[in-house]
Enzyme design. Structure first.
Site, PDB file in Angstrom:
ATOM      1  N   SER A 143     -19.666 -27.864  -3.855  1.00 23.06           N
ATOM      2  CA  SER A 143     -18.528 -27.233  -4.527  1.00 23.06           C
ATOM      3  C   SER A 143     -18.156 -26.054  -4.538  1.00 23.06           C
ATOM      4  O   SER A 143     -19.278 -25.213  -4.692  1.00 23.06           O
ATOM      5  CB  SER A 143     -18.441 -28.045  -6.088  1.00 23.06           C
ATOM      6  OG  SER A 143     -17.458 -27.591  -6.812  1.00 23.06           O
ATOM      7  N   TYR A 157     -23.150 -28.967 -13.770  1.00 21.09           N
ATOM      8  CA  TYR A 157     -22.772 -29.387 -12.585  1.00 21.09           C
ATOM      9  C   TYR A 157     -22.711 -28.467 -11.525  1.00 21.09           C
ATOM     10  O   TYR A 157     -23.161 -28.694 -10.354  1.00 21.09           O
ATOM     11  CB  TYR A 157     -21.171 -29.946 -12.930  1.00 21.09           C
ATOM     12  CG  TYR A 157     -20.286 -30.154 -11.653  1.00 21.09           C
ATOM     13  CD1 TYR A 157     -20.404 -31.313 -11.117  1.00 21.09           C
ATOM     14  CD2 TYR A 157     -19.416 -29.208 -11.046  1.00 21.09           C
ATOM     15  CE1 TYR A 157     -19.814 -31.694  -9.989  1.00 21.09           C
ATOM     16  CE2 TYR A 157     -18.886 -29.520  -9.862  1.00 21.09           C
ATOM     17  CZ  TYR A 157     -18.755 -30.796  -9.530  1.00 21.09           C
ATOM     18  OH  TYR A 157     -18.024 -30.916  -8.236  1.00 21.09           O
TER      19      TYR A 157
HETATM   20  P1  NAP Z   1     -14.444 -39.311  -7.801  1.00 18.20           P
HETATM   21  O1  NAP Z   1     -12.825 -39.340  -7.316  1.00 18.20           O
HETATM   22  O2  NAP Z   1     -14.802 -39.160  -9.237  1.00 18.20           O
HETATM   23  O3  NAP Z   1     -15.392 -40.003  -6.931  1.00 18.20           O
HETATM   24  C1  NAP Z   1     -16.764 -40.157  -6.809  1.00 18.20           C
HETATM   25  C2  NAP Z   1     -17.317 -41.228  -6.276  1.00 18.20           C
HETATM   26  O4  NAP Z   1     -18.670 -41.130  -6.323  1.00 18.20           O
HETATM   27  C3  NAP Z   1     -16.959 -42.705  -6.555  1.00 18.20           C
HETATM   28  O5  NAP Z   1     -16.779 -43.443  -5.330  1.00 18.20           O
HETATM   29  C4  NAP Z   1     -18.122 -43.072  -7.297  1.00 18.20           C
HETATM   30  O6  NAP Z   1     -18.448 -44.400  -7.235  1.00 18.20           O
HETATM   31  C5  NAP Z   1     -19.180 -42.529  -6.815  1.00 18.20           C
HETATM   32  N1  NAP Z   1     -20.618 -42.492  -7.437  1.00 18.20           N
HETATM   33  C6  NAP Z   1     -20.749 -41.625  -8.658  1.00 18.20           C
HETATM   34  N2  NAP Z   1     -21.974 -41.903  -8.954  1.00 18.20           N
HETATM   35  C7  NAP Z   1     -22.727 -42.546  -7.915  1.00 18.20           C
HETATM   36  C8  NAP Z   1     -24.089 -42.990  -7.666  1.00 18.20           C
HETATM   37  N3  NAP Z   1     -24.894 -42.832  -8.827  1.00 18.20           N
HETATM   38  N4  NAP Z   1     -24.125 -43.860  -6.703  1.00 18.20           N
HETATM   39  C9  NAP Z   1     -23.246 -44.289  -5.826  1.00 18.20           C
HETATM   40  N5  NAP Z   1     -21.898 -43.856  -5.928  1.00 18.20           N
HETATM   41  C10 NAP Z   1     -21.679 -43.036  -7.022  1.00 18.20           C
HETATM   42  O7  NAP Z   1     -14.891 -37.904  -7.433  1.00 18.20           O
HETATM   43  P2  NAP Z   1     -14.256 -36.846  -6.072  1.00 18.20           P
HETATM   44  O8  NAP Z   1     -13.529 -35.906  -6.871  1.00 18.20           O
HETATM   45  O9  NAP Z   1     -13.820 -37.674  -4.816  1.00 18.20           O
HETATM   46  O10 NAP Z   1     -15.706 -35.977  -5.765  1.00 18.20           O
HETATM   47  C11 NAP Z   1     -16.631 -36.406  -4.718  1.00 18.20           C
HETATM   48  C12 NAP Z   1     -17.635 -35.254  -4.642  1.00 18.20           C
HETATM   49  O11 NAP Z   1     -16.752 -34.207  -4.199  1.00 18.20           O
HETATM   50  C13 NAP Z   1     -18.291 -34.999  -5.333  1.00 18.20           C
HETATM   51  O12 NAP Z   1     -19.520 -34.813  -5.328  1.00 18.20           O
HETATM   52  C14 NAP Z   1     -17.838 -33.890  -6.381  1.00 18.20           C
HETATM   53  O13 NAP Z   1     -18.581 -33.243  -7.257  1.00 18.20           O
HETATM   54  C15 NAP Z   1     -17.451 -32.998  -5.405  1.00 18.20           C
HETATM   55  N6  NAP Z   1     -16.129 -32.320  -5.639  1.00 18.20           N
HETATM   56  C16 NAP Z   1     -15.089 -32.427  -6.010  1.00 18.20           C
HETATM   57  C17 NAP Z   1     -13.950 -31.688  -6.326  1.00 18.20           C
HETATM   58  C18 NAP Z   1     -12.734 -31.951  -7.104  1.00 18.20           C
HETATM   59  O14 NAP Z   1     -12.087 -31.101  -7.410  1.00 18.20           O
HETATM   60  N7  NAP Z   1     -12.336 -33.281  -7.142  1.00 18.20           N
HETATM   61  C19 NAP Z   1     -14.323 -30.349  -6.106  1.00 18.20           C
HETATM   62  C20 NAP Z   1     -15.685 -29.948  -5.698  1.00 18.20           C
HETATM   63  C21 NAP Z   1     -16.480 -30.746  -5.343  1.00 18.20           C
HETATM   64  P3  NAP Z   1     -17.657 -45.442  -8.268  1.00 18.20           P
HETATM   65  O15 NAP Z   1     -16.066 -45.792  -7.812  1.00 18.20           O
HETATM   66  O16 NAP Z   1     -18.310 -46.968  -8.126  1.00 18.20           O
HETATM   67  O17 NAP Z   1     -17.714 -45.112  -9.551  1.00 18.20           O
END
Ligand code: NAP
Length: 248
Positions: A143, A157
């Site tokens: 991130s 985080y």
């Molecule tokens: P999201 O829409 O909340 O999706 C998170 C995913 O992770 C979901 O599929 C969830 O599964 C899964 N997950 C969470 N805990 C888990 C575990 N213990 N075991 C297996 N799966 C798990 O989040 P996102 O925004 O796409 O984020 C994805 C990645 O990008 C993360 O690492 C986040 O930190 C990073 N990121 C996001 C942003 C942003 O602005 N969105 C920015 C920087 C980095 P379920 O569907 O079953 O709950």
């Protein structure tokens, strides 16, 4: 030999976009999820309807036994893994460091960084030429927070993502002569439902004016970089970071 990809947290958000795009590039995709089976099912359905190969596996990737079961299931169903995207991650409600507690820290760090170590271990055991494997590629979803620290929101985080960057650097060198490339993307302000988990569904709308580009990003824009890093087009790239954060 076919390309077999595991995307942790592949059912929603960035992971779902990576799963869909990789499938169009010929990867057989394991869509891992923790609890939202319906979302993962929809991703698999979209991939298979378009002629691709995918299946979903429920596993909490912060737990070693579940990670081992995930990889064994993929061995059996798709064959030896050649690509891994460590994407699963969570945020916690926004707050300051002086409001944190042990329970929150344990959940954040086990989910965001223990998971990446445990999955990378299983991937290296299967990919590394030192273990008789064919090589492979790992992409960690870090991130922009790892550079910026997320003050007043979630420094914990951000620190878990700092650890992700260090894992990327260290592991990339450790396995560089074993046919495995390890890289990371550092997204920021991407339109997913993760921000609602931090207590502010409209966070990207509130903050996007702070970015040089003046807008938030889409999961598909992150997926393009992830899939490129996985691909042979990036064959001389390892230990590298692509920032996908609108210029910040
Ligand atoms: P999201 O829409 O909340 O999706 C998170 C995913 O992770 C979901 O599929 C969830 O599964 C899964 N997950 C969470 N805990 C888990 C575990 N213990 N075991 C297996 N799966 C798990 O989040 P996102 O925004 O796409 O984020 C994805 C990645 O990008 C993360 O690492 C986040 O930190 C990073 N990121 C996001 C942003 C942003 O602005 N969105 C920015 C920087 C980095 P379920 O569907 O079953 O709950």
């Amino acid at each position: 030999m076919r390309n077999v990809l595991i995307v942790t947290g592949g059912g929603r958000g960035i992971g779902a976009a990576v799963s869909r795009l990789a499938a169009t590039r010929g990867y057989a995709v394991c869509v891992n999820y923790r609890s939202d089976a319906e979302a993962a099912r929809k991703v698999v359905q979209a991939i298979t309807a378009a002629g691709g190969t995918a299946f979903a596996v429920a596993a909490d990737v912060s737990r070693q036994a579940e990670v081992e079961r995930l990889f064994q299931t993929v061995d059996r169903e798709l064959g030896r893994v050649t690509a891994l995207v460590n994407n699963a991650g969570v945020v916690a409600p926004q707050g300051r460091v002086d409001q944190l507690d042990e329970q929150r820290l344990t959940r954040l760090f086990t989910t965001n960084i223990n998971s990446a170590f445990l999955c990378s271990k299983e991937a290296v055991l299967r990919m590394s030429t030192a273990h008789g494997g064919p090589g492979g590629a790992i992409v960690n979803v870090s991130s922009a927070a790892s550079r910026l620290g997320s003050p007043g929101e979630y420094v914990d985080y951000a620190a878990s993502k700092g650890a992700m960057d260090t894992l990327t650097t260290g592991l990339s060198v450790e396995v560089a002569r074993e046919g495995i490339r390890v890289n990371a993307v550092r997204p920021g302000f991407i339109r997913t439902t993760m921000h609602a988990d931090g207590g502010e569904p409209g966070r990207v709308d509130r903050l996007q004016h702070l970015l040089p580009m003046g807008r938030g990003g889409e999961p598909e824009e992150v997926a393009e970089a992830v899939v490129w890093l996985l691909s042979e087009a990036a064959s001389f790239v390892t230990g590298s970071f692509i920032d996908l954060a609108g210029g910040k």
